[in-house]
Scaffold this active site. Structure first.
Site, PDB file in Angstrom:
ATOM      1  N   TYR A 190      -6.195 -29.324 -21.118  1.00  0.00           N
ATOM      2  CA  TYR A 190      -5.667 -29.345 -22.261  1.00  0.00           C
ATOM      3  C   TYR A 190      -6.377 -30.744 -22.685  1.00  0.00           C
ATOM      4  O   TYR A 190      -5.708 -31.663 -22.528  1.00  0.00           O
ATOM      5  CB  TYR A 190      -4.230 -29.284 -22.271  1.00  0.00           C
ATOM      6  CG  TYR A 190      -3.505 -28.125 -22.034  1.00  0.00           C
ATOM      7  CD1 TYR A 190      -4.220 -26.931 -21.925  1.00  0.00           C
ATOM      8  CD2 TYR A 190      -2.185 -27.734 -21.586  1.00  0.00           C
ATOM      9  CE1 TYR A 190      -3.422 -25.464 -21.565  1.00  0.00           C
ATOM     10  CE2 TYR A 190      -1.574 -26.862 -21.501  1.00  0.00           C
ATOM     11  CZ  TYR A 190      -2.217 -25.666 -21.315  1.00  0.00           C
ATOM     12  OH  TYR A 190      -1.543 -24.589 -20.985  1.00  0.00           O
TER      13      TYR A 190
ATOM     14  N   PHE B 228       2.759 -18.181 -25.039  1.00  0.00           N
ATOM     15  CA  PHE B 228       2.620 -17.561 -26.423  1.00  0.00           C
ATOM     16  C   PHE B 228       4.041 -16.940 -26.547  1.00  0.00           C
ATOM     17  O   PHE B 228       4.231 -15.785 -27.127  1.00  0.00           O
ATOM     18  CB  PHE B 228       1.558 -16.691 -26.737  1.00  0.00           C
ATOM     19  CG  PHE B 228       0.270 -17.300 -26.758  1.00  0.00           C
ATOM     20  CD1 PHE B 228      -0.145 -18.450 -27.237  1.00  0.00           C
ATOM     21  CD2 PHE B 228      -0.618 -16.719 -25.718  1.00  0.00           C
ATOM     22  CE1 PHE B 228      -1.460 -19.078 -27.294  1.00  0.00           C
ATOM     23  CE2 PHE B 228      -1.922 -17.361 -25.773  1.00  0.00           C
ATOM     24  CZ  PHE B 228      -2.306 -18.443 -26.368  1.00  0.00           C
ATOM     25  N   PRO B 229       5.105 -17.631 -26.295  1.00  0.00           N
ATOM     26  CA  PRO B 229       6.622 -17.016 -26.340  1.00  0.00           C
ATOM     27  C   PRO B 229       6.793 -16.586 -27.647  1.00  0.00           C
ATOM     28  O   PRO B 229       7.832 -15.748 -28.130  1.00  0.00           O
ATOM     29  CB  PRO B 229       7.471 -17.939 -25.856  1.00  0.00           C
ATOM     30  CG  PRO B 229       6.744 -19.209 -25.963  1.00  0.00           C
ATOM     31  CD  PRO B 229       5.254 -19.124 -25.670  1.00  0.00           C
ATOM     32  N   LEU B 230       6.180 -17.133 -28.934  1.00  0.00           N
ATOM     33  CA  LEU B 230       6.673 -17.030 -30.302  1.00  0.00           C
ATOM     34  C   LEU B 230       5.641 -15.773 -30.541  1.00  0.00           C
ATOM     35  O   LEU B 230       5.937 -15.418 -31.988  1.00  0.00           O
ATOM     36  CB  LEU B 230       6.548 -18.213 -31.248  1.00  0.00           C
ATOM     37  CG  LEU B 230       7.404 -19.183 -30.885  1.00  0.00           C
ATOM     38  CD1 LEU B 230       7.209 -20.551 -31.781  1.00  0.00           C
ATOM     39  CD2 LEU B 230       8.833 -18.653 -31.152  1.00  0.00           C
TER      40      LEU B 230
ATOM     41  N   GLY C 193       2.051 -11.589 -34.862  1.00  0.00           N
ATOM     42  CA  GLY C 193       2.089 -10.107 -35.465  1.00  0.00           C
ATOM     43  C   GLY C 193       0.622  -9.244 -35.205  1.00  0.00           C
ATOM     44  O   GLY C 193      -0.430  -9.988 -35.173  1.00  0.00           O
ATOM     45  N   PHE C 194       0.477  -8.326 -35.222  1.00  0.00           N
ATOM     46  CA  PHE C 194      -0.559  -7.223 -34.977  1.00  0.00           C
ATOM     47  C   PHE C 194      -0.675  -6.701 -36.443  1.00  0.00           C
ATOM     48  O   PHE C 194       0.310  -6.356 -36.997  1.00  0.00           O
ATOM     49  CB  PHE C 194      -0.475  -6.241 -34.082  1.00  0.00           C
ATOM     50  CG  PHE C 194      -0.417  -7.085 -32.506  1.00  0.00           C
ATOM     51  CD1 PHE C 194      -1.602  -6.974 -31.788  1.00  0.00           C
ATOM     52  CD2 PHE C 194       0.682  -7.612 -32.072  1.00  0.00           C
ATOM     53  CE1 PHE C 194      -1.726  -7.799 -30.813  1.00  0.00           C
ATOM     54  CE2 PHE C 194       0.786  -8.143 -30.907  1.00  0.00           C
ATOM     55  CZ  PHE C 194      -0.249  -8.346 -30.093  1.00  0.00           C
TER      56      PHE C 194
END
Length: 300
Positions: free
Chosen positions: A66, A212-214, A217-218
């Protein structure tokens, strides 16, 4: 909202010796744009890390790639001497080139070197948890990679081994070779591609840590997702992000969360998600938000 937010979702044992709160902190976003280079505001990044510990967070997820190196150096600057009980989890198996690409680096010798690099930059003698970020390489067996990590564990350089980006079959293969403390895969309220692995790890008593727990949208169903999340959030007096995190906490007791942010406000918001209690109706509506088989292709 309830006072349960102070409990950070309860506790879960990674190993017999390592127990953490279910709501932790992911440090990835403390690097610059694209997780590359230094943050725009170094002092702000330091404040976020220190505030996370003040809030009771005892599980921080990081990696030497990172930045690269930037986030581990920030953690050492902000938090040393480390508080007793603070668990630092890192990932190995990849590197960043000069153009910021995410590239595999998974030969056993390279994995050993990465463990030593993480130790040096975090200024530790032992790493609590090291995730092997798995990438397909026909020339290198998963068991050989795990063997290298098991040797380092025997040498006292790490306490626990985790897996990232793995299939259910690879998880079972790894368990036959060595003890696996945690699995870190993509999973959230709008992407259930690892649903079977959530169940599999729960049955094994192994932590599952969704990255990416949040979610996001697709395109074909974004409006509906936003409508449902907004409606549930309004009923609970919460934000959509808090609802997304609360759904994961209620999804399975072995799920540990590491939402990341470089904002103090978002850190406070995410931490308070542990106090959002969803009803059966809320959960049923959120369960229906499936991403129609699409996958989110992002590096982690």
């Amino acid at each position: 909202m309830t006072s349960a937010s102070t409990a950070l979702g309860g506790k879960f044992p990674l190993t017999a010796e390592l127990t953490v709160s279910r709501l932790g902190f992911g440090a990835m976003q403390l690097a610059g744009p694209g997780v590359f280079g230094p943050p725009a505001d170094r002092e702000q990044a330091i404040r976020v890390l220190r505030r996370a510990v003040e809030l009771g967070i005892d599980h921080i997820d990081t990696s030497d790639f990172y930045g690269p190196w930037v986030v581990n150096e920030l953690i050492a600057e902000a938090l040393r001497p480390y508080r007793d009980g603070l668990v630092l989890a890192t990932k190995i198996g990849a590197y960043r080139d000069h153009e910021a690409a995410w590239l595999p680096l998974n030969h056993p010798d390279a994995l050993r070197a990465q463990v030593h690099d993480n130790l040096r930059r975090l200024r530790l003698e032992t790493l609590d948890l090291v995730y092997l970020r798995h990438t397909v390489d026909r020339g290198i067996a998963l068991t050989d990679q795990l063997g290298a990590l098991a040797e380092l564990r025997e040498q006292g350089l790490l306490r626990a081994i985790g897996l990232s980006n793995v299939s259910a079959a690879q998880f079972e293969e790894a368990r036959r070779h060595t003890e696996i403390a945690s699995v870190q895969n993509l999973y959230n309220v709008v992407n259930r591609t690892s649903a079977d692995l959530v169940e599999q790890t729960a049955a094994a008593g192994t932590a599952f840590v969704p990255f990416f727990p949040l979610g996001s949208g697709f395109a074909d169903s974004r409006a509906r997702q936003d409508d449902v999340l907004r409606a549930v959030a309004e009923r609970r007096g919460a934000t959509q992000a808090q609802v997304s995190l609360a759904w994961l906490l209620q999804r399975s007791p072995n799920i540990l969360l590491i939402p990341g942010t470089s904002s103090l406000g978002h850190l406070e918001e995410n931490t308070a998600a542990a106090g959002v209690a969803l009803t059966a109706e809320d959960v049923a509506e959120l369960d229906a938000l499936v991403a129609d088989g699409e996958t989110l292709e992002e590096a982690h």
